[in-house]
Motif scaffolding. Structure first.
Motif, mmCIF file in Angstrom:
data_model
loop_
_atom_site.group_PDB
_atom_site.id
_atom_site.type_symbol
_atom_site.label_atom_id
_atom_site.label_comp_id
_atom_site.label_asym_id
_atom_site.label_seq_id
_atom_site.Cartn_x
_atom_site.Cartn_y
_atom_site.Cartn_z
ATOM 1 N N ARG A 1 87.315 26.194 -4.629
ATOM 2 C CA ARG A 1 87.615 26.213 -6.057
ATOM 3 C C ARG A 1 86.637 27.174 -6.722
ATOM 4 O O ARG A 1 85.422 27.036 -6.557
ATOM 5 N N PRO A 2 87.141 28.182 -7.454
ATOM 6 C CA PRO A 2 86.267 29.212 -8.033
ATOM 7 C C PRO A 2 85.166 28.606 -8.897
ATOM 8 O O PRO A 2 85.377 27.627 -9.606
ATOM 9 N N SER A 3 83.991 29.212 -8.822
ATOM 10 C CA SER A 3 82.852 28.740 -9.603
ATOM 11 C C SER A 3 82.153 29.918 -10.268
ATOM 12 O O SER A 3 82.112 31.025 -9.722
ATOM 13 N N ALA A 4 81.591 29.667 -11.457
ATOM 14 C CA ALA A 4 80.814 30.685 -12.155
ATOM 15 C C ALA A 4 79.375 30.731 -11.651
ATOM 16 O O ALA A 4 78.612 31.612 -12.043
ATOM 17 N N ILE A 5 79.012 29.776 -10.802
ATOM 18 C CA ILE A 5 77.677 29.724 -10.210
ATOM 19 C C ILE A 5 77.764 30.174 -8.758
ATOM 20 O O ILE A 5 78.636 29.715 -8.017
ATOM 21 N N VAL A 6 76.873 31.066 -8.372
ATOM 22 C CA VAL A 6 76.817 31.542 -6.989
ATOM 23 C C VAL A 6 75.434 31.226 -6.434
ATOM 24 O O VAL A 6 74.419 31.540 -7.068
ATOM 25 N N THR A 7 75.384 30.598 -5.272
ATOM 26 C CA THR A 7 74.109 30.310 -4.618
ATOM 27 C C THR A 7 74.185 30.748 -3.159
ATOM 28 O O THR A 7 75.272 30.833 -2.574
ATOM 29 N N TRP A 8 73.032 31.014 -2.593
ATOM 30 C CA TRP A 8 72.957 31.365 -1.169
ATOM 31 C C TRP A 8 71.561 31.032 -0.666
ATOM 32 O O TRP A 8 70.623 30.914 -1.461
ATOM 33 N N PRO A 9 71.388 30.831 0.644
ATOM 34 C CA PRO A 9 70.084 30.429 1.164
ATOM 35 C C PRO A 9 68.991 31.427 0.820
ATOM 36 O O PRO A 9 69.156 32.637 0.970
ATOM 37 N N ASP A 10 67.864 30.899 0.333
ATOM 38 C CA ASP A 10 66.733 31.748 -0.053
ATOM 39 C C ASP A 10 65.465 30.902 0.024
ATOM 40 O O ASP A 10 64.736 30.736 -0.955
ATOM 41 N N ALA A 11 65.221 30.349 1.217
ATOM 42 C CA ALA A 11 64.152 29.367 1.396
ATOM 43 C C ALA A 11 62.787 29.906 0.985
ATOM 44 O O ALA A 11 61.951 29.166 0.462
ATOM 45 N N GLU A 12 62.532 31.180 1.213
ATOM 46 C CA GLU A 12 61.232 31.751 0.879
ATOM 47 C C GLU A 12 61.204 32.400 -0.495
ATOM 48 O O GLU A 12 60.171 32.932 -0.921
ATOM 49 N N GLY A 13 62.319 32.383 -1.199
ATOM 50 C CA GLY A 13 62.364 32.921 -2.554
ATOM 51 C C GLY A 13 62.386 34.425 -2.654
ATOM 52 O O GLY A 13 62.134 34.984 -3.722
ATOM 53 N N CYS A 14 62.719 35.116 -1.546
ATOM 54 C CA CYS A 14 62.690 36.582 -1.559
ATOM 55 C C CYS A 14 63.761 37.166 -2.481
ATOM 56 O O CYS A 14 63.503 38.117 -3.227
ATOM 57 N N ALA A 15 64.957 36.601 -2.417
ATOM 58 C CA ALA A 15 66.037 37.130 -3.256
ATOM 59 C C ALA A 15 65.723 36.915 -4.732
ATOM 60 O O ALA A 15 65.899 37.817 -5.561
ATOM 61 N N LEU A 16 65.247 35.734 -5.069
ATOM 62 C CA LEU A 16 64.896 35.463 -6.464
ATOM 63 C C LEU A 16 63.773 36.389 -6.921
ATOM 64 O O LEU A 16 63.782 36.888 -8.059
ATOM 65 N N ALA A 17 62.819 36.651 -6.046
ATOM 66 C CA ALA A 17 61.720 37.553 -6.389
ATOM 67 C C ALA A 17 62.234 38.967 -6.652
ATOM 68 O O ALA A 17 61.752 39.653 -7.559
ATOM 69 N N ARG A 18 63.203 39.431 -5.875
ATOM 70 C CA ARG A 18 63.763 40.772 -6.083
ATOM 71 C C ARG A 18 64.466 40.863 -7.438
ATOM 72 O O ARG A 18 64.334 41.843 -8.160
ATOM 73 N N LEU A 19 65.234 39.833 -7.765
ATOM 74 C CA LEU A 19 65.909 39.826 -9.060
ATOM 75 C C LEU A 19 64.894 39.830 -10.198
ATOM 76 O O LEU A 19 65.036 40.581 -11.173
ATOM 77 N N THR A 20 63.859 39.011 -10.061
ATOM 78 C CA THR A 20 62.842 38.929 -11.096
ATOM 79 C C THR A 20 62.103 40.251 -11.247
ATOM 80 O O THR A 20 61.844 40.711 -12.375
ATOM 81 N N ALA A 21 61.769 40.884 -10.134
ATOM 82 C CA ALA A 21 61.058 42.163 -10.176
ATOM 83 C C ALA A 21 61.897 43.255 -10.818
ATOM 84 O O ALA A 21 61.361 44.231 -11.361
ATOM 85 N N SER A 22 63.218 43.081 -10.782
ATOM 86 C CA SER A 22 64.117 44.055 -11.398
ATOM 87 C C SER A 22 64.396 43.746 -12.861
ATOM 88 O O SER A 22 65.229 44.408 -13.489
ATOM 89 N N GLY A 23 63.731 42.727 -13.391
ATOM 90 C CA GLY A 23 63.905 42.392 -14.792
ATOM 91 C C GLY A 23 65.061 41.461 -15.079
ATOM 92 O O GLY A 23 65.434 41.281 -16.242
ATOM 93 N N MET A 24 65.614 40.852 -14.023
ATOM 94 C CA MET A 24 66.736 39.949 -14.212
ATOM 95 C C MET A 24 66.241 38.499 -14.207
ATOM 96 O O MET A 24 65.264 38.165 -13.546
ATOM 97 N N ILE A 25 66.923 37.666 -14.969
ATOM 98 C CA ILE A 25 66.560 36.250 -15.054
ATOM 99 C C ILE A 25 67.570 35.449 -14.240
ATOM 100 O O ILE A 25 68.768 35.430 -14.550
ATOM 101 N N ALA A 26 67.106 34.834 -13.175
ATOM 102 C CA ALA A 26 67.935 33.983 -12.322
ATOM 103 C C ALA A 26 67.126 32.731 -12.031
ATOM 104 O O ALA A 26 66.094 32.468 -12.658
ATOM 105 N N SER A 27 67.598 31.940 -11.079
ATOM 106 C CA SER A 27 66.889 30.691 -10.780
ATOM 107 C C SER A 27 67.028 30.380 -9.299
ATOM 108 O O SER A 27 67.850 30.964 -8.591
ATOM 109 N N GLY A 28 66.221 29.440 -8.844
ATOM 110 C CA GLY A 28 66.295 28.965 -7.472
ATOM 111 C C GLY A 28 66.278 27.454 -7.457
ATOM 112 O O GLY A 28 65.510 26.832 -8.194
#
Length: 355
Positions: free
Chosen positions: A291-318
């Motif tokens: 069922r389509p969702s507006a929220i997308v999540t994927w494994p990021d146990a060490e927070g690397c993906a979130l860190a990349r988004l943050t370093a690029s000036g984007m606001i996301a969450s983990g």
């Protein structure tokens, strides 16, 4: 109706699932209210009207009768009202890993109340004759997974169980019908972009008759301004008997935000938000959910993906070891493409973040 012009910001903000952005009208309403109060002219009557305007807009948004909507301040408080009604020793069924505000009141209800958790995909199959209540979030906070609401409601009805659905991560982007359930709760500070402190509880007439107004106060009265003292004033005859005292300034800001979403085309909002999410999933080579969702999540146990988004000036969450992005009415394809660009180096050496 395009809602993006009603917001001053939103570019690179992919965290509506954490905190919605206030629309321009909300900022203006709260600012004017603060200015009036600061000048010694607080308008309590206008704040009270804002409470009722917000209630009507929310009722329209979730297809519930206004008489079946109570106001709340937090979802956990609204849920505790229902937890207090669970019979001693009865079973409450919920999904594994659901949000604490929904499940903790049952876990700590005492009196032998049994909270049983199962995978969300099996929730409908696990309802039995022993189940008094099925409590679940329509959209899971940690994963973005959308529950099979119709299937769960049907299974509960066959077993004679009641249903409680948390709409906090759904209302505002996913068309919902609160009358499908015996009760729903929603905090409006996420996808409905209202100030924090504005929530709602919807109740079917049958369940409302089973509940005691354990949080009753002056605003629960049939005429709140006649219920300020003593215990002789009658409570409201409808769901307002379960109202809590409103945070006036929060409702002043919530009223225009809720009116905005109540006036929007729900199908168009759903198509926009899930379309952006689908574009992101395709770019990330992630599987499409059932069922389509507006929220997308994927494994990021060490927070690397979130860190990349943050370093690029984007606001996301983990959450729960997963990176999480959300796409709302103020987002566009540019937000998707910039997020994908920030993440394209995810297979190379991970970005180190100093904690």
């Amino acid at each position: 109706m395009t809602l993006a012009p009603h917001f001053a910001g939103g570019r690179d903000y992919l965290a509506a699932c954490t905190l919605g952005l206030p629309p321009r009208a909300t900022v203006a309403a709260v600012s004017a209210d603060l200015q009036a109060a600061a000048s010694g002219r607080p308008d309590v009557a206008a704040a009270t009207r804002a409470v009722e305007d917000a209630r009507r807009s929310y009722a329209h948004l979730v297809h519930a009768p206004v008489s079946g909507v109570a106001i709340a301040a937090q979802t956990s408080v609204a849920v505790s009202l229902i937890a207090a009604a669970v019979p001693d020793g009865a079973e409450v069924l919920c999904p594994e890993g659901d949000f604490a505000s929904l499940v903790a009141p049952f876990a700590h209800a005492g009196r032998g109340v049994r909270l049983r958790s199962v995978p969300l995909s099996r929730l409908a199959d696990e309802v039995t004759a022993e189940t008094w209540l099925v409590a679940f979030s329509l959209v899971q906070s940690a994963t973005g997974e959308v529950a099979d609401a119709a299937g769960i409601a049907a299974a509960a009805a066959r077993a004679g169980a009641r249903t409680l659905c948390d709409l906090t991560q759904a209302a505002g982007w996913l068309p919902v019908d609160a009358t499908l359930f015996d009760a729903t709760v929603c905090h409006a500070y996420k996808w409905l972009c209202a100030p924090r402190g504005v929530g709602f509880l919807t109740l079917s007439p049958a369940l409302a008759r089973e509940l005691r107004p354990v949080h009753a106060g002056w605003y629960s009265g049939d005429d709140p301004w006649a219920s300020c003292y003593g215990v002789s004033a009658p409570l409201a005859s409808d769901a307002r008997r379960f109202d809590v005292s409103p945070a006036w300034q929060a409702f002043v800001g919530a009223a225009p935000a809720l009116a905005l979403f109540a006036s929007a085309d729900p199908a168009a909002v759903h198509a926009h938000t899930t379309g952006l999410a689908a574009r992101f999933r395709a770019g990330m080579d992630l599987d499409e959910p059932p069922r389509p969702s507006a929220i997308v999540t994927w494994p990021d146990a060490e927070g690397c993906a979130l860190a990349r988004l943050t370093a690029s000036g984007m606001i996301a969450s983990g959450r729960a070891g997963r990176a999480r992005v959300a796409f709302h009415v103020f987002n566009d394809e540019g937000d998707v493409d910039r997020a994908l660009s920030a993440l394209r180096g995810r297979l190379s050496a991970p970005l180190t973040v100093a904690l």
